[in-house]
Each structure stands twice: as C-alpha cells, then as structure tokens.
Design an enzyme around this catalytic site. Structure first.
Site, mmCIF file in Angstrom:
data_model
loop_
_atom_site.group_PDB
_atom_site.id
_atom_site.type_symbol
_atom_site.label_atom_id
_atom_site.label_comp_id
_atom_site.label_asym_id
_atom_site.label_seq_id
_atom_site.Cartn_x
_atom_site.Cartn_y
_atom_site.Cartn_z
ATOM 1 N N GLY A 198 5.604 -2.074 3.923
ATOM 2 C CA GLY A 198 5.221 -2.296 5.340
ATOM 3 C C GLY A 198 5.575 -4.054 5.458
ATOM 4 C CG ASP A 199 4.135 -7.929 7.973
ATOM 5 O OD1 ASP A 199 4.853 -8.273 8.917
ATOM 6 O OD2 ASP A 199 3.508 -8.868 7.608
ATOM 7 N N GLY A 200 4.450 -6.748 4.558
ATOM 8 C CA GLY A 200 4.690 -7.654 3.290
ATOM 9 C C GLY A 200 5.851 -7.338 2.316
ATOM 10 C CG ASP A 245 1.087 -2.252 10.565
ATOM 11 O OD1 ASP A 245 1.910 -1.639 9.972
ATOM 12 O OD2 ASP A 245 0.195 -3.083 9.900
ATOM 13 N NE ARG A 277 -1.754 -5.214 -1.648
ATOM 14 C CZ ARG A 277 -1.207 -4.699 -0.620
ATOM 15 N NH1 ARG A 277 -0.234 -5.227 -0.196
ATOM 16 N NH2 ARG A 277 -2.029 -3.614 0.047
ATOM 17 C CB VAL A 326 16.986 6.168 -1.750
ATOM 18 C CG1 VAL A 326 17.857 5.227 -2.246
ATOM 19 C CG2 VAL A 326 16.354 5.585 -0.396
ATOM 20 N NE ARG A 337 17.934 15.598 -5.288
ATOM 21 C CZ ARG A 337 17.359 17.004 -5.260
ATOM 22 N NH1 ARG A 337 17.116 17.365 -4.312
ATOM 23 N NH2 ARG A 337 16.785 17.326 -6.228
ATOM 24 C CB THR A 394 2.553 0.903 6.693
ATOM 25 O OG1 THR A 394 1.206 0.756 7.008
ATOM 26 C CG2 THR A 394 3.495 0.852 7.852
ATOM 27 C CD GLU A 423 -9.392 -1.158 7.511
ATOM 28 O OE1 GLU A 423 -10.119 -1.364 6.693
ATOM 29 O OE2 GLU A 423 -8.234 -0.743 7.335
ATOM 30 C CG ASP A 478 -2.619 0.126 8.589
ATOM 31 O OD1 ASP A 478 -3.470 1.474 8.776
ATOM 32 O OD2 ASP A 478 -2.773 -0.669 8.127
ATOM 33 N NE ARG A 507 -5.640 -6.410 7.434
ATOM 34 C CZ ARG A 507 -4.849 -6.535 6.359
ATOM 35 N NH1 ARG A 507 -5.561 -6.236 4.959
ATOM 36 N NH2 ARG A 507 -3.496 -6.473 6.374
ATOM 37 N N GLY A 549 0.748 -1.360 0.047
ATOM 38 C CA GLY A 549 0.003 -0.017 0.007
ATOM 39 C C GLY A 549 1.033 1.225 -0.180
ATOM 40 C CE LYS A 609 -19.283 14.864 25.644
ATOM 41 N NZ LYS A 609 -18.254 13.865 25.389
#
Length: 328
Positions: A106-108, A134, A76, A27, A29, A130, A227, A132, A176, A15, A218
């Site tokens: 990220g993780d993947g 995470d 992917r 990277v 430069r 990422t 999510e 997230d 997620r 993502g 309120k």
C-alpha cells in the site's frame, strides 16, 4: 532497458491482504514465461536489507493462488526509512544481480519504492495490495473485495442475533482514513446507519436516525462504523452515548478487527492479482518503471507512484446517497 532486465525481485510489505499470494504467483510465472529469473524477497524491505532472497520458479508458487496472507511474509522496516538502510538494501540487490523490483503493498510500500527509485534510479513497479482500497489511480486494490465479503458475512450473522434479542449493534470495521469498507459493506448488509471518516454525522443526527428507525417499527439495528470515524472518540463511546440518551435499545459492540485481512481471496481478487502481476512484469520488460499498475473501468492502467502516494481516494458520494435512501 528491455534487454537489461534479467532478474526481477518481488516483495510484499505493510499489512497483508488477500490476493497477495496470487499476485506473487503471477509475477513469478510471467517471469518464467519471458525467461527472466525471479527472486522472492522475504519480509519486505527488512528482508531486502538482510539479503533474505530466494530464487522462485513456476513450480515454487504451486497451490498458493487460493491462500490468504503472503508466503513471502511481510514486515515494516524502520531501517529502510534511513539512507543507511536503503544503501544496504541497494548493495544486496547488486550482490544478487537483481535488476528491477515488483512491490506489492500500500501507501507505505510505494513511498519506500519511490524514495529508493529517486536515490538509485532503480526500476520499481507497484501492485496495490491493501484491503482499505485507499490508493489513488485504481478502482480496486487487492484484498478489498475479499474484505468486503468477509465483513458482509459477519454482519449478516450479527444481524441474526440483533433480531433475536432486539439489540442495536455497532460493528466496527477497518478504515482508519477512508470509509470504503464501511460504506460498501454497510449498504450490502442493509445497515441502518453507516459512519465514515469522510462524513461527520454527529451524535445528535445519529440519535435522530436511530429514533426514527425505532418509530418505523425496527426492533433491532446495525450501525457500521469505520475505525477512523470521528462521530465519537471510539465505538465504545458511541455505545455509551446511545445507551444514555436513547431508551429501548440493548446496545452491543462488535469489533471485527484483523479477521478482515484474512481468508481465501475471492475470485475477483485472484483474477485481478493475476492480471496485475502480468502487467507489472511486462511493464518492466518494456523499460517503464516508477509506476503502479491500476485498474480503471476494468482496464489495466499505469499510474505514477508519486501521485499514488500523494493522492487521496474519495468516498463514493452517490453510494452515500443510496445509503441514506436505503436506511429509510
């Protein structure tokens, strides 16, 4: 190892996240500064298998630090999950004389890099990108700060409508498996309740909290929902449940979706990306690899990729407590 690094490849995978372009720029430069060739690999691991490479120099990355997304594109790759696909990717790297890789994702992305390193002992360094947040081994991932600002701005606008019409809004945000965005954006936007995967609030307690808010005067409420929260099957079921069991609220749902990934990166993400890009290249030059560049207490640190992949980031318990107090 230091003398053997003549050409470095950089790719983005998984993502997209604001700040990826800033990291690519850094990277490229840094490679130019150290007189090392740099190639951009388009479409992540899929592009590596296809040999979709392009030489990049310092001028190739002009005016991208402020751009969202990734100009190298992302995809992917099911082919890279196979030994045959990874062999094709390795052959392409040899063909283009690439000596090491900087992986932004990220993780993947890191899992793919870890397996590739194990099979071919090919030097890789990861930059966590990422929204997230995470990834274990870093306080912040690229794109997280920008996503938080995007979510808070959206919730501020939703609150205007909620207040005007005395409505209850469930606002679903990304997350997620972890609730970092929901928790921080919820506290930052003054949400009445925050639902995250790490803490099962339960439907009864949610109703109790909303009832309490109504009795304290309120007339409108915002509930931020990650999510991956398990309080209900989905945010729309939560809406239906509240409408059936709580009188006096006109309930609406707003799913922010992929808008959280887009937009110009914040200053924080631009600076973080610039620092991480420099560190990634210089780590490879020093002969270190199979690590991720992370930031701990505002200091750049190296963290083993295998631990980053296998670990689980934890929710901020203190902030959960702050959230409970602020919702009073």
């Amino acid at each position: 190892m230091a003398n053997s690094i003549k050409k470095i490849g950089v790719l983005t995978s998984g993502g997209d996240a604001p700040g990826m372009n800033a990291a690519i720029r850094s990277v490229v430069r840094t490679c130019a500064f150290h007189q090392i060739e740099c190639v951009g690999i388009y479409r992540g691991y899929e592009g590596m298998i296809d040999g979709d490479f392009k030489a990049l120099d310092a001028r190739s990355v002009n005016h991208i630090i402020n751009k969202g997304g990734t100009f190298l594109k992302s995809a992917r790759s099911d082919r890279f999950r196979t030994k045959e696909g990874r062999k094709e990717a390795y052959d392409q790297l040899l063909k283009h004389a690439v000596d090491a890789l900087v992986l932004i994702g990220g993780d993947g992305t890191f899992t793919g890099g870890m397996v590739f390193n194990e099979e071919y002992n090919f030097p890789v360094v990861g930059i966590p990108g990422t929204i997230d947040n995470d990834i274990v081994g870093t306080n912040f991932t690229l794109g997280y700060d920008t996503a938080l600002n995007t979510v808070v701005e959206a919730i501020d606008k939703i609150r205007d409508t909620a207040s005007s019409h005395k409505r209850l809004f469930f606002v679903e945000v990304m997350g997620r498996d972890v609730g970092h965005i929901a928790l921080n954006a919820g506290v930052g936007s003054g949400a009445e309740e925050i639902l995250v995967p790490e803490e099962d609030l339960g439907l009864d307690r949610l109703l109790e909290s909303l009832e309490k808010s109504k009795h304290t005067g309120k007339s409108s409420s915002i509930v931020v929902v990650a999510e991956g929260d398990k309080t209900g099957k989905n945010v729309f079921e939560l809406r239906d449940y509240v409408e059936e069991n709580l009188e006096g609220y006109d309930v609406r749902v707003s799913v922010l979706g992929h808008m959280q990934r887009g937009g110009s990166p914040s200053c924080f993400d631009r600076v973080l990306a610039s620092r991480m890009g420099v560190k990634a290249v210089e780590t490879l030059i020093e002969g270190k690899h199979n690590v991720m560049v992370g930031t701990i207490n505002n200091k750049l640190e190296l963290y083993p990729i295998d631990k980053a992949v296998k670990g689980h980031s934890k929710i901020d318990e203190e902030l959960l407590r702050v959230s409970d107090i602020m919702s009073t």
